[in-house]
Every structure is written in C-alpha cells, then in structure tokens.
Design an enzyme around this catalytic site. Structure first.
Site, PDB file in Angstrom:
ATOM      1  N   LYS A  22       1.008  -1.201  -0.081  1.00 54.00           N
ATOM      2  CA  LYS A  22       0.080  -0.021  -0.072  1.00 54.00           C
ATOM      3  C   LYS A  22       0.870   1.133  -0.029  1.00 54.00           C
ATOM      4  O   LYS A  22       0.673   2.109  -0.677  1.00 54.00           O
ATOM      5  CB  LYS A  22      -0.713  -0.134   1.383  1.00 54.00           C
ATOM      6  N   ASN A  23       1.741   1.307   0.816  1.00 53.84           N
ATOM      7  CA  ASN A  23       2.458   2.527   1.072  1.00 53.84           C
ATOM      8  C   ASN A  23       3.379   2.714  -0.093  1.00 53.84           C
ATOM      9  O   ASN A  23       3.881   3.862  -0.432  1.00 53.84           O
ATOM     10  CB  ASN A  23       3.502   2.429   2.349  1.00 53.84           C
ATOM     11  N   CYS A 116      -5.448   8.172   9.669  1.00 52.11           N
ATOM     12  CA  CYS A 116      -5.325   7.757  10.756  1.00 52.11           C
ATOM     13  C   CYS A 116      -5.132   8.656  11.964  1.00 52.11           C
ATOM     14  O   CYS A 116      -4.435   9.744  11.989  1.00 52.11           O
ATOM     15  CB  CYS A 116      -3.869   6.835  11.034  1.00 52.11           C
ATOM     16  N   ARG A 121       0.469  14.530  13.112  1.00 52.69           N
ATOM     17  CA  ARG A 121       1.069  14.104  11.561  1.00 52.69           C
ATOM     18  C   ARG A 121       0.890  15.793  10.820  1.00 52.69           C
ATOM     19  O   ARG A 121       0.169  15.757   9.816  1.00 52.69           O
ATOM     20  CB  ARG A 121       0.023  13.143  11.154  1.00 52.69           C
ATOM     21  N   ASP A 304       5.043   0.923  11.896  1.00 48.36           N
ATOM     22  CA  ASP A 304       4.006   0.208  11.601  1.00 48.36           C
ATOM     23  C   ASP A 304       3.870  -1.236  11.789  1.00 48.36           C
ATOM     24  O   ASP A 304       2.839  -1.955  11.586  1.00 48.36           O
ATOM     25  CB  ASP A 304       3.777   0.217   9.862  1.00 48.36           C
ATOM     26  N   ARG A 396      -8.490  -0.363   4.788  1.00 44.59           N
ATOM     27  CA  ARG A 396      -7.495   0.721   4.155  1.00 44.59           C
ATOM     28  C   ARG A 396      -6.313   0.034   3.594  1.00 44.59           C
ATOM     29  O   ARG A 396      -5.961   0.398   2.884  1.00 44.59           O
ATOM     30  CB  ARG A 396      -7.345   1.682   4.837  1.00 44.59           C
TER      31      ARG A 396
HETATM   32  C1  UD1 Z   1       4.549   6.878   6.248  1.00 45.43           C
HETATM   33  C2  UD1 Z   1       3.701   5.905   5.827  1.00 45.43           C
HETATM   34  C3  UD1 Z   1       3.145   5.268   7.538  1.00 45.43           C
HETATM   35  C4  UD1 Z   1       4.377   5.160   8.336  1.00 45.43           C
HETATM   36  C5  UD1 Z   1       5.304   6.489   8.452  1.00 45.43           C
HETATM   37  C6  UD1 Z   1       6.452   6.344   9.315  1.00 45.43           C
HETATM   38  C7  UD1 Z   1       2.508   6.110   3.746  1.00 45.43           C
HETATM   39  C8  UD1 Z   1       1.298   6.171   3.153  1.00 45.43           C
HETATM   40  N1  UD1 Z   1       2.515   5.961   5.270  1.00 45.43           N
HETATM   41  O1  UD1 Z   1       3.749   7.974   6.850  1.00 45.43           O
HETATM   42  O2  UD1 Z   1       2.573   4.075   7.250  1.00 45.43           O
HETATM   43  O3  UD1 Z   1       3.795   4.951   9.805  1.00 45.43           O
HETATM   44  O4  UD1 Z   1       5.777   6.775   7.060  1.00 45.43           O
HETATM   45  O5  UD1 Z   1       7.237   5.308   8.504  1.00 45.43           O
HETATM   46  O6  UD1 Z   1       3.511   5.610   3.360  1.00 45.43           O
HETATM   47  N2  UD1 Z   1       6.212  14.949  10.567  1.00 45.43           N
HETATM   48  C9  UD1 Z   1       6.307  16.291  10.622  1.00 45.43           C
HETATM   49  N3  UD1 Z   1       5.859  17.278   9.556  1.00 45.43           N
HETATM   50  C10 UD1 Z   1       5.834  16.604   8.091  1.00 45.43           C
HETATM   51  C11 UD1 Z   1       5.977  15.262   7.952  1.00 45.43           C
HETATM   52  C12 UD1 Z   1       6.009  14.458   9.209  1.00 45.43           C
HETATM   53  O7  UD1 Z   1       6.366  16.736  11.833  1.00 45.43           O
HETATM   54  O8  UD1 Z   1       5.816  17.665   7.281  1.00 45.43           O
HETATM   55  C13 UD1 Z   1       6.508  14.002  11.400  1.00 45.43           C
HETATM   56  C14 UD1 Z   1       5.275  13.161  11.748  1.00 45.43           C
HETATM   57  O9  UD1 Z   1       4.201  13.690  12.593  1.00 45.43           O
HETATM   58  C15 UD1 Z   1       5.904  11.930  12.261  1.00 45.43           C
HETATM   59  C16 UD1 Z   1       7.162  11.871  11.390  1.00 45.43           C
HETATM   60  O10 UD1 Z   1       7.327  12.978  11.060  1.00 45.43           O
HETATM   61  O11 UD1 Z   1       6.034  12.254  13.613  1.00 45.43           O
HETATM   62  C17 UD1 Z   1       7.243  10.815  10.493  1.00 45.43           C
HETATM   63  O12 UD1 Z   1       6.483  11.022   9.660  1.00 45.43           O
HETATM   64  P1  UD1 Z   1       6.417  10.545   8.093  1.00 45.43           P
HETATM   65  O13 UD1 Z   1       7.531   9.842   7.907  1.00 45.43           O
HETATM   66  O14 UD1 Z   1       6.109  11.820   7.326  1.00 45.43           O
HETATM   67  O15 UD1 Z   1       5.185   9.751   8.036  1.00 45.43           O
HETATM   68  P2  UD1 Z   1       4.097   9.498   6.777  1.00 45.43           P
HETATM   69  O16 UD1 Z   1       4.820   9.817   5.389  1.00 45.43           O
HETATM   70  O17 UD1 Z   1       2.761  10.246   7.081  1.00 45.43           O
END
Ligand code: UD1
Length: 417
Positions: A22-23, A116, A121, A304, A396
């Site tokens: 999915k990711n 989620c 986030r 995850d 999902r």
């Molecule tokens: C992706 C995955 C999710 C996984 C996560 C971490 C997908 C669709 N989802 O989520 O399943 O749990 O990676 O491996 O691929 N953050 C900020 N600002 C930002 C972006 C992120 O503060 O602009 C923080 C987030 O709140 C979190 C951390 O950075 O604490 C990591 O988030 P991120 O790696 O961006 O996760 P996702 O891409 O949302």
C-alpha cells in the site's frame, strides 16, 4: 460498518501470498500525474486507499482503470488542481498529489489531510521544502493552496526524516529545473520503489536508499509498465500471526530484503524464520520471550509493526519495553489489548509489557490501521470470541485479510455491526 468475529486458539497453517505494498503503491500512483503517456502498474493491492487514490486521480483529470491487481492511468484532457476535502479526509496520503501538481501544473489545492488518528501528523516539512524549490503556500478555507511560476532545484535538509515529505519532493524535483539534493532523506524501501519507478519513466535520480538523494530535473516523463513492491508490513503481520497462534506459515511474494529489522527482532523473541526456495517459512522455535523494541526510521524497526509486535509480546514470557519514537499517539491499541487480559503500562512514549499465559476474547474497537491488525492477531491467539469493531481501518490497508486468514485455518468472519 463491518466488524470481524474471531474464534481464537487455532494454529494457522499453510501458505499466504503477500500483496502489493500500500505505502509504495500510493505515491507511485500519484506520480502518474507527472507523466505524458499512459502507465500500467501490476501487483497493486485491492484496498480502500487504492480506490480513494484512483478516485482522486479521476477528480484531478486523469483516466484510470483497475482490475485483478493491475491499474492503468492515462493523462486526461486537462489537469485540475484541487484535491477535495471529502476524499482527503479519508486518506492522509492524498497530500502526495501536491508535489506532482506543482511540478506539472504550477498549482495545487489540497485539503489539509486527515487519516489515521495517530497524532498531529503535520505536513510542514513538505511545504517548507517545496517553498525552497519556488512554491508559495496559503491556507485557504481548510485547503493548502500552492502556486509556483516554475519549480527549480534546491538543496533541502529535512529537519526530521519524513517518508511522505521525501516522496513529495522526489516527485516535484523530477520535473523541476536543475538539480535538487535531499539530505536526511527517508531510506524506506517504499521511497526506493518510487525512485525506481520515476527512473523507469525517464527521471534522473541517484542515492535513493541513502540519506542523500540527488535528482536532476528533466523536462518530461513517460509511462512504463511497473510492478509495485510487496508489502513488508502485511508480511510482518502474518509472521506475528503464525507465531502467536503456535502455527506455521509459508509466505509467498515476501519482500525479505526490506525486512532485516523485523526478522531480527522476531528471531530474538524466538521465532524461526527461514528464507526457503518455496517461500518464507515461520514458526515458533520454543517459548517466546519479550524483548525491547524501539521504533525508528528505516533501516530501524518500523512503527507500522509496533502494535503487532506488542500483541505478540503480550503472550510471551518475561517483560519488555516498546519505545515509540515516530508518532506521539500510537498506543491506542493498548487499552483494547488490556481488555483482552494483557498487562501493559504506558508512560509517555514507552509501553511496558509483561507477558501473560494467554489472552481472552473480548469486544474491542479498532482505532487505526496497524492497531486494528494487532487486535486481529491478538484475537486469533486468544481464548474465546473476539469482535473487532470499526474495521474500515483494516480495509484501508490489508487486502482480503479475513479471506487469507480463513485459508490458513483461522475461524474469522466479517459481519455487520
Ligand atoms: C508514512 C507511512 C506510514 C508510516 C510512516 C512512518 C505512507 C502512506 N504512510 O507516513 O504508514 O507509519 O511513514 O514510517 O507511506 N512529520 C512532521 N512534519 C511533516 C511530516 C512529518 O512533523 O511535514 C512528522 C510526523 O508527524 C511523524 C514523523 O515526522 O512524527 C514521520 O512522519 P512521516 O515519515 O512523514 O510519515 P508519513 O509519510 O505520514
């Protein structure tokens, strides 16, 4: 709304085929926005988030079809800049259309994402990085409204490792003018899959899979045939289910190369995991023991898999600590596992788990995708009946989970709440 009813206590035995990731599929599907010609994807999982993504691509003006794990996406007459709230609120990853829209169209309006319930986030890191490439953003009626007169290359140092941020920037930079360097980039296998896909479409990218990725922008990208990688988190969830029920599974299509940290923690707990010619086999070696786990960006232990490994520790001997460093609110499965007889205390970002001889079935509520998976595996091992409510989260992210589990001996069925 659907629920799952599980009669626990039966060891799982047989073969399970791991689905497409999915990711990996979500960003790669969004990257279709960048292409001049049609693209065909295989190994696409049949999941709610995939249907949401295809629907969003339709709204943005692309043509899509999806059948039997194969998706085709073609450019339409015009590209629309707006990703509406109704779709974005159901899938946070919708924000991944922002980079491609800015690169292709010079503008993008994306509702602030939902998804989620595992913490705030934010997407600030995506926006700051895109600003460095020449985009400007306003917040307008709950929408992030971005514009640019043309993206240009830039050196971007992420304050924190972000998977989605790295993916959005990879896509934006692929069509930007000049060279972009991403430092402290995410190394997740799904990021590498996206980079490999973009390269197959004509992008110039090096360093993917390391913390420094270099992208030399090109003027156009073309479609190709691309097979999405398999889902390492789904695979890990079935490893846990096999061990928890005292059974033995063989996984086909398992992305073993991407699972070192998970294999190593599960082996430390007492699982026997063998990479065989006919698939990946998993069973318990003897008594399972609790370990300490800290979630980290790849190549560390994935957040995850945290909830599922916690469920496994609940029925292992001894005690262990799980430290969640990625998301601040990702222990919502704890109170539900406790209702099943688990002994867990949470303090800030640490969960202290004391193994118990067995869990007992109970009605429980799924709160997010991986939390739901942990409740299902707990239910499979528990004595008695477990009802997992609100399983739309599972739909999902897990393809045909109850069908796969039934085929290896689980007593699990879907019912209306
Ligand atoms: C992706 C995955 C999710 C996984 C996560 C971490 C997908 C669709 N989802 O989520 O399943 O749990 O990676 O491996 O691929 N953050 C900020 N600002 C930002 C972006 C992120 O503060 O602009 C923080 C987030 O709140 C979190 C951390 O950075 O604490 C990591 O988030 P991120 O790696 O961006 O996760 P996702 O891409 O949302």
């Amino acid at each position: 709304m659907d629920k799952l009813i599980i009669e626990g206590g039966l060891p799982l035995r047989g073969r399970v085929r791991v689905s497409g990731s999915k990711n990996a599929a979500l960003p790669i599907l969004f990257a279709s926005i960048l292409l001049d010609t049609p693209v065909t994807y295989s190994n696409v999982p049949n999941l709610r988030d995939i249907h949401t993504t295809l629907k969003l691509l339709n709204i943005l003006g692309l043509e899509t079809s999806f059948e039997n794990g194969q998706a085709t996406v073609s450019p339409g007459q015009t590209l629309n800049p707006e990703a509406p709230y109704d779709l974005v609120k159901t899938m946070r990853a919708s924000v991944l259309c922002l980079g491609p829209l800015l690169a292709r169209l010079g503008e993008g309006r994306v509702a602030l994402p939902g998804g989620c319930a595992i913490g705030a986030r934010p997407v600030n890191l995506h926006l700051t990085a895109l600003e460095k490439m020449g985009a400007r953003f306003d917040l307008d009626s709950g929408y992030i409204a971005g514009k640019t007169s043309g993206l240009h290359g830039a050196k971007i140092v992420f304050d924190q490792v972000t998977v989605g941020g790295t993916e959005n920037l990879l896509m934006a930079a692929a069509l930007a003018e000049g060279e972009t360097i991403l430092e402290n980039a995410a190394r997740e296998p799904e990021v590498v899959d996206l980079a490999n896909f973009l390269i197959a479409c004509g992008a110039k990218i090096t360093g993917h899979g390391t913390p420094v990725i270099k992208i030399e922008g090109v003027t156009s990208l073309h479609g190709c045939d691309y097979s999405i990688m398999s889902d390492r988190i789904e695979a890990g969830t079935y490893l846990v289910a096999a061990a928890m029920t005292g059974g033995e599974l063989i996984l086909d299509n398992c992305p073993c190369d991407a699972m070192d940290a998970v294999f190593s923690k599960l082996r430390e707990m007492g699982l026997v995991i063998d990479e065989r010619a006919d698939g990946l086999s998993v069973r318990r070696g003897g008594e399972l023991t609790c370990v300490d786990v800290t979630t980290m960006p790849y190549p560390g232990f994935p957040t995850d898999m945290q909830a599922q490994v916690m469920a496994l520790m609940c029925v292992s001997s001894g005690a262990g600590t799980i430290r969640e460093t990625i998301f601040e609110n990702r222990f919502m499965h704890v109170s539900e596992l406790v209702r099943m007889g688990a002994k867990i205390q949470v303090s800030s970002r640490n969960a202290f788990v004391h193994g118990v001889p067995r869990l007992t079935g109970a009605p429980v509520m799924a709160s997010d995708l991986r939390a739901s998976a942990s409740l299902v595996v707990a239910g499979l091992a528990a004595h008695g009946t477990t009802e997992v409510q609100r399983i739309y989260h599972l739909d999902r992210g897990y393809e045909a989970m109850e069908v796969k589990l039934q085929s290896v001996g689980a007593r699990i069925k879907r019912a209306k709440e």
